[in-house]
Design a protein around this motif. Structure first.
Motif, PDB file in Angstrom:
ATOM      1  N   THR A 150      16.949  64.685  41.462  1.00  0.00           N
ATOM      2  CA  THR A 150      18.346  64.566  40.565  1.00  0.00           C
ATOM      3  C   THR A 150      19.150  63.419  41.228  1.00  0.00           C
ATOM      4  O   THR A 150      19.891  62.706  40.570  1.00  0.00           O
ATOM      5  N   LEU A 151      19.065  62.888  42.532  1.00  0.00           N
ATOM      6  CA  LEU A 151      19.817  61.862  42.922  1.00  0.00           C
ATOM      7  C   LEU A 151      19.300  60.856  42.430  1.00  0.00           C
ATOM      8  O   LEU A 151      20.231  59.867  41.948  1.00  0.00           O
ATOM      9  N   ASN A 152      18.081  60.636  41.938  1.00  0.00           N
ATOM     10  CA  ASN A 152      17.602  59.191  41.252  1.00  0.00           C
ATOM     11  C   ASN A 152      18.051  59.283  39.864  1.00  0.00           C
ATOM     12  O   ASN A 152      18.478  58.291  39.326  1.00  0.00           O
ATOM     13  N   MET A 153      18.035  60.394  39.026  1.00  0.00           N
ATOM     14  CA  MET A 153      18.584  60.436  37.984  1.00  0.00           C
ATOM     15  C   MET A 153      20.266  59.968  37.541  1.00  0.00           C
ATOM     16  O   MET A 153      20.444  59.454  36.863  1.00  0.00           O
ATOM     17  N   VAL A 154      20.924  60.742  38.738  1.00  0.00           N
ATOM     18  CA  VAL A 154      22.320  60.307  38.882  1.00  0.00           C
ATOM     19  C   VAL A 154      22.597  58.906  39.204  1.00  0.00           C
ATOM     20  O   VAL A 154      23.595  58.321  38.560  1.00  0.00           O
ATOM     21  N   LEU A 155      22.054  58.409  40.140  1.00  0.00           N
ATOM     22  CA  LEU A 155      22.398  57.047  40.485  1.00  0.00           C
ATOM     23  C   LEU A 155      21.655  56.250  39.555  1.00  0.00           C
ATOM     24  O   LEU A 155      22.306  55.132  39.272  1.00  0.00           O
ATOM     25  N   GLY A 156      20.619  56.406  38.696  1.00  0.00           N
ATOM     26  CA  GLY A 156      20.360  55.618  37.520  1.00  0.00           C
ATOM     27  C   GLY A 156      21.319  55.641  36.636  1.00  0.00           C
ATOM     28  O   GLY A 156      21.604  54.283  36.045  1.00  0.00           O
ATOM     29  N   ILE A 157      21.842  56.677  36.219  1.00  0.00           N
ATOM     30  CA  ILE A 157      23.030  56.663  35.365  1.00  0.00           C
ATOM     31  C   ILE A 157      24.032  55.820  35.695  1.00  0.00           C
ATOM     32  O   ILE A 157      24.689  55.103  34.975  1.00  0.00           O
ATOM     33  N   LEU A 164      21.913  56.285  50.908  1.00  0.00           N
ATOM     34  CA  LEU A 164      22.005  57.187  50.293  1.00  0.00           C
ATOM     35  C   LEU A 164      20.682  57.450  49.611  1.00  0.00           C
ATOM     36  O   LEU A 164      19.926  58.565  49.626  1.00  0.00           O
ATOM     37  N   LEU A 165      19.890  56.614  48.931  1.00  0.00           N
ATOM     38  CA  LEU A 165      18.648  56.603  48.459  1.00  0.00           C
ATOM     39  C   LEU A 165      17.623  56.858  49.515  1.00  0.00           C
ATOM     40  O   LEU A 165      16.678  57.745  49.416  1.00  0.00           O
ATOM     41  N   PHE A 166      17.742  56.497  50.740  1.00  0.00           N
ATOM     42  CA  PHE A 166      16.914  56.917  51.936  1.00  0.00           C
ATOM     43  C   PHE A 166      17.030  58.213  52.072  1.00  0.00           C
ATOM     44  O   PHE A 166      16.031  59.042  52.714  1.00  0.00           O
ATOM     45  N   VAL A 167      18.288  58.879  52.086  1.00  0.00           N
ATOM     46  CA  VAL A 167      18.442  60.199  52.476  1.00  0.00           C
ATOM     47  C   VAL A 167      17.762  61.152  51.320  1.00  0.00           C
ATOM     48  O   VAL A 167      17.007  62.042  51.633  1.00  0.00           O
ATOM     49  N   GLY A 168      17.670  60.490  50.021  1.00  0.00           N
ATOM     50  CA  GLY A 168      17.143  61.316  49.008  1.00  0.00           C
ATOM     51  C   GLY A 168      15.735  61.275  49.310  1.00  0.00           C
ATOM     52  O   GLY A 168      14.798  62.276  49.025  1.00  0.00           O
ATOM     53  N   GLN A 223       6.493  63.344  45.424  1.00  0.00           N
ATOM     54  CA  GLN A 223       6.114  62.053  46.080  1.00  0.00           C
ATOM     55  C   GLN A 223       6.540  60.837  45.235  1.00  0.00           C
ATOM     56  O   GLN A 223       6.939  59.927  45.671  1.00  0.00           O
ATOM     57  N   VAL A 224       6.540  61.266  43.868  1.00  0.00           N
ATOM     58  CA  VAL A 224       7.133  60.206  42.977  1.00  0.00           C
ATOM     59  C   VAL A 224       8.607  59.897  43.153  1.00  0.00           C
ATOM     60  O   VAL A 224       9.053  58.788  43.095  1.00  0.00           O
ATOM     61  N   TYR A 225       9.388  60.974  43.251  1.00  0.00           N
ATOM     62  CA  TYR A 225      10.898  60.858  43.588  1.00  0.00           C
ATOM     63  C   TYR A 225      11.161  60.289  44.777  1.00  0.00           C
ATOM     64  O   TYR A 225      12.028  59.573  44.702  1.00  0.00           O
ATOM     65  N   ARG A 226      10.265  60.543  46.040  1.00  0.00           N
ATOM     66  CA  ARG A 226      10.461  60.048  47.191  1.00  0.00           C
ATOM     67  C   ARG A 226       9.959  58.495  47.152  1.00  0.00           C
ATOM     68  O   ARG A 226      10.962  57.910  47.817  1.00  0.00           O
ATOM     69  N   GLY A 271      11.774  66.227  47.229  1.00  0.00           N
ATOM     70  CA  GLY A 271      12.055  67.442  46.165  1.00  0.00           C
ATOM     71  C   GLY A 271      12.799  67.260  45.265  1.00  0.00           C
ATOM     72  O   GLY A 271      12.929  66.184  44.592  1.00  0.00           O
ATOM     73  N   ASN A 272      13.412  68.304  44.676  1.00  0.00           N
ATOM     74  CA  ASN A 272      14.455  68.245  43.739  1.00  0.00           C
ATOM     75  C   ASN A 272      15.582  67.524  43.875  1.00  0.00           C
ATOM     76  O   ASN A 272      16.346  66.978  42.718  1.00  0.00           O
TER      77      ASN A 272
END
Length: 188
Positions: free
Chosen positions: A98-105, A84-88, A30-33, A93-94
């Motif tokens: 992972t998408l949040n970490m990659v896009l953050g970088i 893309l973030l909405f798709v995530g 839920q935090v990732y979402r 889930g995972n």
């Protein structure tokens, strides 16, 4: 390859994967979402407002939306990243983590690149200092949302990251946790 020198037992250490320690239905999902959804919503709104203002595609004239400079290219890029973030968020889930970490970088790197391009002819996304700061902030937030629950100063011993980094201690703990055979228990 000389793995026998590093691992005398002949076993190779299993590499830790980023997505194996959290099940798909873990409560941290839920935090990732939420993180992906909030960031995506802001970027989507920013991009749509930029397109509504009919700013030129590579215009660097200083047009602002929500306090940030923009042009058509940055608006379309913001819409794409927001979607893309909405798709995530929908997948969750995972994947969302992972998408949040990659896009953050990517956002943090974008902040540094665009900081170097300020006041040059190569600043085709019309970045100003407030855009650079926003890029850093949103990058750090996305990385925080993505790493929440995955990175810690004191990982538990059942965590696969900890287990892959401490194989000798894992083997000792597994030997201690095994039940003793009946023959060894019966001493005269």
């Amino acid at each position: 390859m000389a793995t026998h020198v590093l691992h005398p037992t002949g076993r190779r250490r299993k590499a830790a994967r980023l997505d194996e320690h959290l099940p798909v239905d873990h409560r941290l999902s839920q935090v990732y979402r939420v993180g992906a959804g909030l960031a995506g919503l802001f970027l989507l709104a920013f991009g749509i407002l930029g397109l509504i203002d009919r700013i030129g595609f590579f215009d660097t004239g200083g047009d602002t939306v929500a306090g940030l400079n923009t042009n058509g290219a940055l608006s379309i890029l913001s819409i794409c990243i927001g979607l893309l973030l909405f798709v995530g968020m929908v997948i969750g889930g995972n994947f969302a983590s992972t998408l949040n970490m990659v896009l953050g970088i990517v956002f943090i790197l974008s902040g540094f690149v665009n900081l170097a391009l300020l006041d040059t002819g190569l600043n085709f996304l019309a970045f100003e200092m407030q855009n650079v700061l926003f890029s850093f902030v949103i990058g750090l937030l996305l990385m925080m949302f993505g790493m929440y629950g995955r990175v810690s100063g004191g990982l538990p011993h059942d965590n696969p990251y900890w287990r892959s980094r401490h194989p000798e201690q894992v083997m000792r703990e597994e030997r201690r946790s095994r039940p003793m055979p009946e023959v060894a228990k019966k001493r005269p």
